[in-house]
Design a protein around this motif. Structure first.
Motif, PDB file in Angstrom:
ATOM      1  N   ALA A 146       4.315  -0.716  -7.607  1.00 55.32           N
ATOM      2  CA  ALA A 146       3.024  -0.926  -6.952  1.00 55.32           C
ATOM      3  C   ALA A 146       2.772   0.085  -5.844  1.00 55.32           C
ATOM      4  CB  ALA A 146       2.953  -2.349  -6.393  1.00 55.32           C
ATOM      5  N   ILE A 147       3.819   0.521  -5.151  1.00 56.87           N
ATOM      6  CA  ILE A 147       3.658   1.555  -4.119  1.00 56.87           C
ATOM      7  C   ILE A 147       3.117   2.842  -4.746  1.00 56.87           C
ATOM      8  CG2 ILE A 147       4.946   3.088  -2.567  1.00 56.87           C
ATOM      9  CD1 ILE A 147       6.739   0.631  -1.942  1.00 56.87           C
ATOM     10  N   HIS A 148       3.684   3.228  -5.878  1.00 55.06           N
ATOM     11  CA  HIS A 148       3.200   4.424  -6.571  1.00 55.06           C
ATOM     12  C   HIS A 148       1.777   4.215  -7.117  1.00 55.06           C
ATOM     13  CE1 HIS A 148       7.539   5.253  -6.481  1.00 55.06           C
ATOM     14  NE2 HIS A 148       7.251   6.512  -6.759  1.00 55.06           N
ATOM     15  N   GLU A 149       1.525   3.037  -7.691  1.00 59.20           N
ATOM     16  CA  GLU A 149       0.213   2.754  -8.268  1.00 59.20           C
ATOM     17  C   GLU A 149      -0.861   2.687  -7.190  1.00 59.20           C
ATOM     18  OE1 GLU A 149       1.058  -0.856 -10.309  1.00 59.20           O
ATOM     19  OE2 GLU A 149       2.295   0.139 -11.838  1.00 59.20           O
ATOM     20  N   SER A 150      -0.500   2.158  -6.015  1.00 51.46           N
ATOM     21  CA  SER A 150      -1.451   2.088  -4.904  1.00 51.46           C
ATOM     22  C   SER A 150      -1.914   3.469  -4.487  1.00 51.46           C
ATOM     23  CB  SER A 150      -0.803   1.368  -3.718  1.00 51.46           C
ATOM     24  OG  SER A 150      -1.586   1.500  -2.551  1.00 51.46           O
ATOM     25  N   SER A 151      -0.985   4.414  -4.422  1.00 47.15           N
ATOM     26  CA  SER A 151      -1.340   5.773  -4.036  1.00 47.15           C
ATOM     27  C   SER A 151      -2.301   6.393  -5.047  1.00 47.15           C
ATOM     28  CB  SER A 151      -0.074   6.624  -3.913  1.00 47.15           C
ATOM     29  OG  SER A 151      -0.376   7.941  -3.503  1.00 47.15           O
ATOM     30  N   GLN A 152      -2.031   6.142  -6.315  1.00 47.03           N
ATOM     31  CA  GLN A 152      -2.880   6.708  -7.365  1.00 47.03           C
ATOM     32  C   GLN A 152      -4.265   6.063  -7.372  1.00 47.03           C
ATOM     33  OE1 GLN A 152      -1.316   6.214 -11.342  1.00 47.03           O
ATOM     34  NE2 GLN A 152      -2.600   7.833 -12.165  1.00 47.03           N
ATOM     35  N   ALA A 153      -4.313   4.737  -7.172  1.00 46.62           N
ATOM     36  CA  ALA A 153      -5.580   4.008  -7.252  1.00 46.62           C
ATOM     37  C   ALA A 153      -6.350   4.009  -5.936  1.00 46.62           C
ATOM     38  CB  ALA A 153      -5.317   2.572  -7.684  1.00 46.62           C
ATOM     39  N   GLY A 154      -5.679   4.299  -4.826  1.00 54.30           N
ATOM     40  CA  GLY A 154      -6.320   4.298  -3.526  1.00 54.30           C
ATOM     41  C   GLY A 154      -6.696   2.917  -3.034  1.00 54.30           C
ATOM     42  N   LYS A 155      -5.840   1.914  -3.296  1.00 55.42           N
ATOM     43  CA  LYS A 155      -6.148   0.546  -2.863  1.00 55.42           C
ATOM     44  C   LYS A 155      -4.855  -0.255  -2.699  1.00 55.42           C
ATOM     45  CE  LYS A 155      -6.722  -1.301  -7.568  1.00 55.42           C
ATOM     46  NZ  LYS A 155      -7.649  -2.002  -8.488  1.00 55.42           N
ATOM     47  N   HIS A 156      -4.978  -1.389  -1.997  1.00 54.25           N
ATOM     48  CA  HIS A 156      -3.862  -2.315  -1.896  1.00 54.25           C
ATOM     49  C   HIS A 156      -3.505  -2.844  -3.280  1.00 54.25           C
ATOM     50  CE1 HIS A 156      -4.239  -2.421   2.434  1.00 54.25           C
ATOM     51  NE2 HIS A 156      -5.447  -2.941   2.384  1.00 54.25           N
ATOM     52  N   MET A 157      -2.218  -3.214  -3.460  1.00 53.04           N
ATOM     53  CA  MET A 157      -1.771  -3.829  -4.703  1.00 53.04           C
ATOM     54  C   MET A 157      -1.126  -5.171  -4.378  1.00 53.04           C
ATOM     55  SD  MET A 157      -2.661  -1.450  -6.865  1.00 53.04           S
ATOM     56  CE  MET A 157      -1.865  -1.964  -8.384  1.00 53.04           C
ATOM     57  N   GLU A 158      -1.653  -6.228  -4.974  1.00 53.50           N
ATOM     58  CA  GLU A 158      -1.072  -7.556  -4.793  1.00 53.50           C
ATOM     59  C   GLU A 158       0.165  -7.689  -5.679  1.00 53.50           C
ATOM     60  OE1 GLU A 158      -2.256  -9.766  -2.607  1.00 53.50           O
ATOM     61  OE2 GLU A 158      -3.933  -8.450  -2.047  1.00 53.50           O
ATOM     62  N   ILE A 159       1.211  -8.259  -5.125  1.00 54.11           N
ATOM     63  CA  ILE A 159       2.440  -8.485  -5.896  1.00 54.11           C
ATOM     64  C   ILE A 159       2.296  -9.787  -6.675  1.00 54.11           C
ATOM     65  CG2 ILE A 159       4.927  -8.851  -5.753  1.00 54.11           C
ATOM     66  CD1 ILE A 159       3.968  -5.990  -5.121  1.00 54.11           C
ATOM     67  N   GLN A 160       2.471  -9.698  -7.977  1.00 56.85           N
ATOM     68  CA  GLN A 160       2.216 -10.826  -8.861  1.00 56.85           C
ATOM     69  C   GLN A 160       3.432 -11.729  -9.051  1.00 56.85           C
ATOM     70  OE1 GLN A 160      -0.963 -11.370  -9.951  1.00 56.85           O
ATOM     71  NE2 GLN A 160      -1.439  -9.566  -8.706  1.00 56.85           N
TER      72      GLN A 160
ATOM     73  N   THR B 102       0.867  -1.171   0.000  1.00 53.18           N
ATOM     74  CA  THR B 102       0.000   0.000   0.000  1.00 53.18           C
ATOM     75  C   THR B 102       0.908   1.225   0.000  1.00 53.18           C
ATOM     76  OG1 THR B 102      -1.491  -1.251   1.432  1.00 53.18           O
ATOM     77  CG2 THR B 102      -1.974   1.085   1.121  1.00 53.18           C
ATOM     78  N   GLY B 103       0.558   2.240  -0.759  1.00 50.08           N
ATOM     79  CA  GLY B 103       1.443   3.385  -0.861  1.00 50.08           C
ATOM     80  C   GLY B 103       0.733   4.722  -0.744  1.00 50.08           C
ATOM     81  N   SER B 104       1.502   5.718  -0.349  1.00 55.34           N
ATOM     82  CA  SER B 104       1.043   7.108  -0.369  1.00 55.34           C
ATOM     83  C   SER B 104       2.227   7.963  -0.791  1.00 55.34           C
ATOM     84  CB  SER B 104       0.531   7.529   1.006  1.00 55.34           C
ATOM     85  OG  SER B 104      -0.007   8.837   0.957  1.00 55.34           O
ATOM     86  N   VAL B 105       2.056   8.736  -1.846  1.00 54.26           N
ATOM     87  CA  VAL B 105       3.172   9.492  -2.410  1.00 54.26           C
ATOM     88  C   VAL B 105       2.739  10.921  -2.680  1.00 54.26           C
ATOM     89  CG1 VAL B 105       3.955   7.357  -3.521  1.00 54.26           C
ATOM     90  CG2 VAL B 105       2.709   9.036  -4.878  1.00 54.26           C
ATOM     91  N   GLN B 106       3.733  11.810  -2.768  1.00 58.18           N
ATOM     92  CA  GLN B 106       3.412  13.191  -3.119  1.00 58.18           C
ATOM     93  C   GLN B 106       4.625  13.879  -3.746  1.00 58.18           C
ATOM     94  OE1 GLN B 106       2.317  15.216   0.513  1.00 58.18           O
ATOM     95  NE2 GLN B 106       4.426  15.651   1.088  1.00 58.18           N
ATOM     96  N   ILE B 107       4.325  14.914  -4.528  1.00 58.04           N
ATOM     97  CA  ILE B 107       5.336  15.865  -4.993  1.00 58.04           C
ATOM     98  C   ILE B 107       5.233  17.061  -4.056  1.00 58.04           C
ATOM     99  CG2 ILE B 107       6.061  17.392  -6.859  1.00 58.04           C
ATOM    100  CD1 ILE B 107       4.931  15.362  -8.836  1.00 58.04           C
ATOM    101  N   SER B 108       6.177  17.217  -3.163  1.00 55.46           N
ATOM    102  CA  SER B 108       6.076  18.266  -2.142  1.00 55.46           C
ATOM    103  C   SER B 108       6.384  19.652  -2.701  1.00 55.46           C
ATOM    104  CB  SER B 108       7.036  17.961  -0.991  1.00 55.46           C
ATOM    105  OG  SER B 108       6.736  16.716  -0.408  1.00 55.46           O
ATOM    106  N   PHE B 109       7.281  19.705  -3.684  1.00 59.14           N
ATOM    107  CA  PHE B 109       7.672  20.986  -4.289  1.00 59.14           C
ATOM    108  C   PHE B 109       7.612  20.824  -5.807  1.00 59.14           C
ATOM    109  CE2 PHE B 109      10.146  20.174  -0.412  1.00 59.14           C
ATOM    110  CZ  PHE B 109       9.720  21.220   0.392  1.00 59.14           C
ATOM    111  N   PRO B 110       6.876  21.692  -6.519  1.00 53.63           N
ATOM    112  CA  PRO B 110       6.727  21.529  -7.974  1.00 53.63           C
ATOM    113  C   PRO B 110       8.005  21.785  -8.755  1.00 53.63           C
ATOM    114  CG  PRO B 110       5.688  23.553  -7.227  1.00 53.63           C
ATOM    115  CD  PRO B 110       6.072  22.809  -5.994  1.00 53.63           C
ATOM    116  N   GLU B 111       8.962  22.471  -8.140  1.00 55.14           N
ATOM    117  CA  GLU B 111      10.262  22.641  -8.780  1.00 55.14           C
ATOM    118  C   GLU B 111      11.342  22.685  -7.713  1.00 55.14           C
ATOM    119  OE1 GLU B 111      10.168  26.238 -11.068  1.00 55.14           O
ATOM    120  OE2 GLU B 111      10.546  27.517  -9.336  1.00 55.14           O
ATOM    121  N   ARG B 112      12.563  22.327  -8.129  1.00 56.86           N
ATOM    122  CA  ARG B 112      13.708  22.339  -7.222  1.00 56.86           C
ATOM    123  C   ARG B 112      14.720  23.360  -7.734  1.00 56.86           C
ATOM    124  NH1 ARG B 112      12.170  17.920  -3.561  1.00 56.86           N
ATOM    125  NH2 ARG B 112      14.260  18.142  -2.692  1.00 56.86           N
ATOM    126  N   THR B 113      15.475  23.937  -6.809  1.00 55.68           N
ATOM    127  CA  THR B 113      16.488  24.927  -7.158  1.00 55.68           C
ATOM    128  C   THR B 113      17.864  24.340  -6.898  1.00 55.68           C
ATOM    129  OG1 THR B 113      15.006  26.743  -6.552  1.00 55.68           O
ATOM    130  CG2 THR B 113      17.370  27.239  -6.720  1.00 55.68           C
TER     131      THR B 113
END
Length: 371
Positions: free
Chosen positions: A334-348, A197-208
Motif C-alpha cells: 500500500a505504501i508503494h501503491e499510495s505513491s503511484q495513486a497519489g492518495k491514502h490507502m486504507e488497510i483492508q 500514505t507513501g512516497s517512493v522513488q528510483i534515485s539511480f536507474p542503474e547500480r554498479t
C-alpha cells in the motif's frame, strides 16, 4: 508437553539457524528436511543430525509430520504453503508470507477452511529487546504513544552481496527486504495499522557492483530504492518509516523511536533479538539504559515456530500469525501503491496486536510460552 514433529522445506543459508532451534525450544522435533537440491539437503541433515531426507512430496505424505517450516525462496512461498495445508500440515513460513496480497488471503482462507495454523517470520519481536520495549509501553513509562519513527538507511547491497540483482527487481527494494522487521515491530508495540500514505522513488536507474569479484557490473533498477511511508495506527499514533538503498554517506539516525505523552523510547534494531534500550522521560536531561526483562536476546529465529507449536498443543492463538504477516505485506504494497495513486490507502486486512510474553520468559522458563 508432547513435542511437535517438524519438517523443513528449503535448506539454504537461513535453514541453519532453524535447524538449531530444537536446542533452544524443547517442543520442536525436526525429523526431516527437503530441498530441490537433494545433495544440499543431505549435507544439512548430516550436519544437524536430522533423520530423514525427503522430496517435498514424500514430506507432505508423512503422517508423522504435523508442521512444515517453509524456507523456500519468496516466489515459492505460496505454492509450498498451499500444498502443505492441503496435506493437512500447519505451516510456519519465512518472510514474506507471499509475494502478492491476494495470494496471502488465499493461504489464510485455506488454513481456516482446513482448521490449520499459518505463522510467519519475522519473529524478532518475540526476542528480549522488543518484549522489554513492549512492557515499558504497556506499563506507561512513556505515557500514551502518539508517534513513532523507523529508519533503515544504507547504500545498497551491491557492495557486499554475492548476488545483489534481485534486490533491484520487482518484489525487491529496501521496503520489501527490511520493512517486515520494522512494520511487525511497530504493530507489536502500537497495534494494528488502519491507513498508509507513501512516497517512493528510483534515485539511480542503474547500480554498479563494487564487490571485488564482480566489480563494475551494472544492474538495472526496476523497483523503488527510497521508500517513505506514513502509518496511521488504529490507536491514533502516527508512524514514519523510511527505508533506503540510496544513503551513501551513512546516517546518525536511530533505528526506531516511540514518542509518548511522558517520554521517548529508543528501540534497538528490529532485525535483531537483542540490543540496547534507552528511555528519556519528560523533564530528564538524558536517555538512560533499561536492562532486558526477557531472554532470547541472541539470534533466536525459530521462536515464532516454537510459539506456534505450543499454541497447537494448548489451543491458544499464536503470536507470529499469518494475519499479522498479511497486514505487514499489505502495508508494504500500500505504501508503494499510495505513491503511484497519489492518495491514502486504507488497510483492508485486520489483525490483532500480538500478545506479549510474561516477564522472565527465557530458555529456562519455556513454561511461560502459554501464560
Amino acid at each position: 508437553m508432547e513435542k511437535v514433529k517438524v519438517g523443513i522445506i528449503g535448506t539454504g543459508t537461513i535453514s541453519g539457524i532453524y535447524l538449531e532451534a530444537p536446542k533452544k525450544f524443547s517442543i520442536l522435533d525436526i525429523v526431516a528436511v527437503a530441498d530441490i537440491d537433494k545433495e544440499r539437503a543431505r549435507e544439512k541433515a548430516a550436519e544437524y543430525q536430522v533423520e530423514k531426507v525427503y522430496t517435498v512430496e514424500e514430506m507432505l505424505a508423512d503422517p508423522e509430520i504435523e508442521m512444515i517450516i517453509n524456507l523456500t525462496i519468496p516466489k515459492a512461498h505460496m505454492q509450498v504453503t498451499m500444498d502443505a495445508l492441503e496435506a493437512g500440515k500447519h505451516v510456519f513460513v519465512e518472510k514474506p508470507l507471499t509475494i502478492e496480497v491476494e495470494e496471502g488471503r488465499k493461504v489464510l482462507e485455506l488454513a481456516e477452511k482446513k482448521g490449520l495454523r499459518v505463522g510467519c517470520a519475522p519473529d524478532t519481536f518475540l526476542g528480549g529487546s522488543l518484549q522489554t520495549c513492549r512492557k515499558l509501553i504497556d506499563d506507561g513509562w512513556i505515557g500514551q504513544p502518539v508517534a513513532a519513527t523507523g529508519f533503515m538507511l544504507g547504500a545498497g547491497p551491491e557492495g557486499w552481496h554475492p548476488n545483489p540483482d534481485f534486490y533491484y527487481q520487482k518484489g525487491g527494494g529496501p521496503m520489501f527486504d527490511m520493512g517486515p522487521y520494522y512494520i511487525t515491530a511497530m504493530i507489536h508495540l502500537l497495534g494494528p495499522i488502519k491507513r498508509v500514505t507513501g512516497s517512493v522513488q528510483i534515485s539511480f536507474p542503474e547500480r554498479t557492483v563494487t564487490r571485488a569479484e564482480d566489480y563494475g557490473r551494472k544492474i538495472p533498477v526496476e523497483t523503488p530504492t527510497h521508500v517513505t511511508g506514513i502509518l496511521d495506527f488504529e490507536s491514533g499514533a502516527v508512524g514514519t518509516l523510511i527505508t533506503s538503498f540510496d544513503v551513501k554517506g551513512g546516517t546518525s539516525l536511530p533505528c526506531m523511536e516511540i514518542y509518548g505523552t511522558l517520554g521517548t523510547l529508543s528501540v534497538p534494531d528490529p532485525n535483531n533479538f537483542g540490543g540496547t534500550i534507552t528511555i528519556r522521560r519528560a523533564g530528564k536531561n538524558q536517555f538512560t539504559e533499561v536492562p532486558l526483562a526477557y531472554g532470547y536476546s541472541e539470534n533466536s529465529r525459530g521462536v515464532g515456530a516454537a510459539d506456534m507449536a505450543h499454541a497447537i498443543r494448548s489451543g491458544r492463538p499464536h503470536r507470529a500469525s499469518g494475519h499479522l504477516a498479511l497486514q505487514v505485506l499489505e502495508t508494504m504494497h500500500a505504501i508503494h501503491e499510495s505513491s503511484q495513486a497519489g492518495k491514502h490507502m486504507e488497510i483492508q486486512h485486520a489483525c490483532e496486536r500480538p500478545a506479549s510474553f510474561p516477564v522472565g520468559f527465557s530458555q529456562d522458563r519455556q513454561d511461560l510460552f502459554d501464560k
